[in-house]
Design an enzyme around this catalytic site. Structure first.
Site: not given
Ligand code: ZN
Length: 363
Positions: A168-169, A218, A222, A259, A314
């Protein structure tokens, strides 16, 4: 002479009388003081008795009056106490009544709150339906939740355990090295990317696509997208999809809300653009500890990776990418087959339904 004789007896009498008197008087001195004493004593006794009687009577009268007064006082105090206790009882029962009223009001309030919640949920559902219908009318989508499962060409599996590594991210400064490791190891993964990072690493995104990884959404920035309006969520997802589309020609295949926060509105927004909602079953906490050993300890610990796990990591952390060679080596030693999320769900669930939430694919 006669006179004298007559006189004589008188004189004699007188003498006699006086002699008697004298004799009496002679006796008297012996008797008289005693009598006087006795009379005095009697009189004194009488007086004493009278005084005593008076005192006793006085005391009796005094005592009687006093006790009557005390009794009256006690009676009055008793009355007051009785009245006070009656007042207390009245107050007590008033308190009970108020308590009951309070309880009743409380339960009424709870009931109303529940009704309010139910109405709110219904309103949310209606709003989502309206939003979906609007989008359908605009020709954007067909009835999304009723759509058949998305079909993915699943790799042959046999009886090997499956694992889906997800990142992620990103993309970020360590993503290129990660892609190198995955390529070298022949491992496929799923990347849930942020729209506002994609433009900084366009080549990496194209490379992910070319090397068989799955591109996931995603959100653009965020944002916490639970509790937001349908329009807000849809716009945010589209901002990310647009970035991906511009590079590879299609939207993200799956979405993971930041989240893990997705309410029904968010799920409907995902469904409207054909994306199933993906969570995870193993959280490596790599963002928290930023440490190779702790990533490996969690991944291979008690509630770590098993057949069908979706592993959350991540790729914006160096330690996460550092942990990959060892993690892949150990998983390979356990005969794991590395699959993307759509492949995992196709093999284990026969596909994915847009808007539906998947957290794992345990057998
Ligand atoms: Zn995230």
């Amino acid at each position: 002479m006669n006179v004298e004789t007559k006189d004589l007896p008188i004189a004699e009498n007188e003498v006699n009388i006086s002699s008697v008197e004298q004799a009496r008087e002679k006796e008297m001195p012996a008797r008289s003081p005693r009598r006087k004493n006795a009379r005095t004593i009697r009189a004194m006794l009488m007086i004493g008795l009278c005084v005593l009687l008076l005192v006793v009577t006085g005391l009796a009268v005094f005592g009687f009056t006093r006790s009557a007064r005390l009794q009256a006082k006690i009676d009055e105090q008793n009355k007051q106490l009785t009245a006070q206790s009656e007042q207390l009882q009245t107050k007590e029962s008033e308190k009970d009544a108020l308590q009951q009223q309070n309880d009743t009001l409380k339960s009424e309030k709870d009931t109303l709150q529940k009704e309010k919640d139910t109405l709110k949920k219904e309103a949310d559902a209606l709003r989502s339906q309206i939003a979906l219908k609007k989008q359908q009318q605009q020709g954007n989508v067909q009835a999304a939740p009723q759509k058949p499962a998305i079909t993915v060409a699943a790799p042959s599996n046999g009886s090997r355990p499956l694992v889906a590594l997800t990142f992620d991210d990103g993309p970020g400064p360590y993503t290129e090295r990660l892609l190198d490791i995955l390529k070298e190891q022949g491992v496929k993964a799923t990347f849930f990317m942020l729209g506002n990072r994609i433009s900084r690493y366009p080549d990496l995104v194209k490379r992910m696509e070319a090397e068989g990884h799955t591109l996931g959404n995603h959100s653009y920035d965020h944002a916490y997208l639970s509790g937001k309006s349908s329009a807000t969520v849809s716009a945010n997802l589209e901002n990310c999809n647009k970035q991906i589309r511009n590079l590879v020609g299609h939207n993200a295949a799956v979405v993971r809300f930041p989240y893990g926060a997705a309410d029904q509105t968010a799920k409907n927004a995902a469904a409207a653009v054909d994306m199933p909602v993906i969570y995870w079953s193993v959280d490596t906490l790599d963002w928290k500890y930023r440490n190779v050993d702790s990533i490996l300890n969690i991944s291979f610990g008690k509630s770590g990776i098993r057949d069908g796990s979706i592993v959350l990591m991540h790729d914006i952390h160096k330690s996460t990418v550092d942990a990959m060679p060892e993690m892949i080596k150990r998983l390979k030693a356990q005969n794991y087959q590395f699959v993307t999320v759509p492949e995992l769900l196709t093999l284990r669930r026969g596909g994915m339904v847009p808007g539906k939430v998947y957290g794992s694919a345990y057998p």
